[in-house]
Design an enzyme around this catalytic site. Sequence first.
Site, PDB file in Angstrom:
ATOM      1  N   PRO A   3       0.703  -1.632   0.097  1.00  0.00           N
ATOM      2  CA  PRO A   3      -0.068   0.076   0.321  1.00  0.00           C
ATOM      3  C   PRO A   3       0.536   1.578   0.469  1.00  0.00           C
ATOM      4  CG  PRO A   3      -0.507  -1.296   2.057  1.00  0.00           C
ATOM      5  CD  PRO A   3       0.717  -1.828   1.073  1.00  0.00           C
ATOM      6  N   GLU A   4       0.468   2.339  -0.216  1.00  0.00           N
ATOM      7  CA  GLU A   4       0.945   3.571  -1.030  1.00  0.00           C
ATOM      8  C   GLU A   4       0.904   4.291  -0.251  1.00  0.00           C
ATOM      9  OE1 GLU A   4       3.944   4.062  -3.407  1.00  0.00           O
ATOM     10  OE2 GLU A   4       2.936   1.970  -4.394  1.00  0.00           O
ATOM     11  N   LYS A  15       3.486   4.862   6.158  1.00  0.00           N
ATOM     12  CA  LYS A  15       1.887   3.561   6.287  1.00  0.00           C
ATOM     13  C   LYS A  15       1.932   2.436   7.104  1.00  0.00           C
ATOM     14  CE  LYS A  15       3.994   2.594   1.644  1.00  0.00           C
ATOM     15  NZ  LYS A  15       5.286   1.693   1.479  1.00  0.00           N
ATOM     16  N   ARG A  63       9.896  -5.752  -3.824  1.00  0.00           N
ATOM     17  CA  ARG A  63      10.005  -4.825  -3.940  1.00  0.00           C
ATOM     18  C   ARG A  63      10.166  -5.054  -5.470  1.00  0.00           C
ATOM     19  NH1 ARG A  63      15.341  -3.245  -1.957  1.00  0.00           N
ATOM     20  NH2 ARG A  63      15.589  -5.524  -1.304  1.00  0.00           N
TER      21      ARG A  63
END
Length: 267
Positions: free
Chosen positions: A2-3, A51, A251
């Site tokens: 999640p960004e 986050k 990633r």
Amino acid sequence: MPEGDTVWNTARALHRALSGGRLTATDFRVPQLAGTDLVGWTVRDVVSRGKHILLRLADPTNAQRLTLHSHLRMDGAWRVYPPGARWAARPAHLIRLVLRTTDAIAVGYHLHEVALAPTAREDELVGRLGPDLLGPDWDPTEAVRRLAAHPDTSIAEALLDQSSLAGVGNLYKSEVLFLRGVHPWTPVNAVPNLPSVVALAQRLLAANRGRWVQSTTGSLHRGQTTYVYGRRGQPCRRCGMLVEKAEQDERVTYWCPRCQPAPDRTH
Ligand SMILES: [Zn+2]
């Protein structure tokens, strides 16, 4: 992953549903907090830090303040339901937390790092975070300074380091580097204009705050919301070259080999 804007939106949804409300039932399904009972406590507010989600509570006498911490990581989510709704649609074994007020039910699925601590010490729950891109105290100069302190790290890796700046995930990382024409494996000290990279990351996250569709292109149409992210093998929207992808653990990076030429490695 999640960004920061997703976490910000989640915190806002929880805040709108719960703040000011008194908890009528709580169900902690994580071993470290099993048996915790916060009935009667009031939800003061819910905020995001990078986050991390911080849900701040006051006890019935308003003498004690606690912060309930959760992190979404890759797969976590909070959902808010009206009282009486059929909320257990997702598998019950994914539920980590249920908080009820008279107005709403908040259900936390697959949450990570669920912890409770005195609000005065909530900073310890979020660890060492750099300036929050969506925080009221956003400090671009400090973010650039922290990034520049890792001169040999690739810019793609550096942007994900939440201790430099908090909020960037794989999507914004890939999109920002495309828009700035920077190859993902460029060392930080070889990135032409680091302040502009940081400024653009903040603008893109801020532009998507308040909606669940993340767009960096300006289009909200399905399949048109990003330049390179999620588009491996598809033609670059600018030059037509096929978008490439590299993956390492959680990633993932997408880039256009022509718009983002590799740094000169001969020096
Ligand atoms: Zn291109």
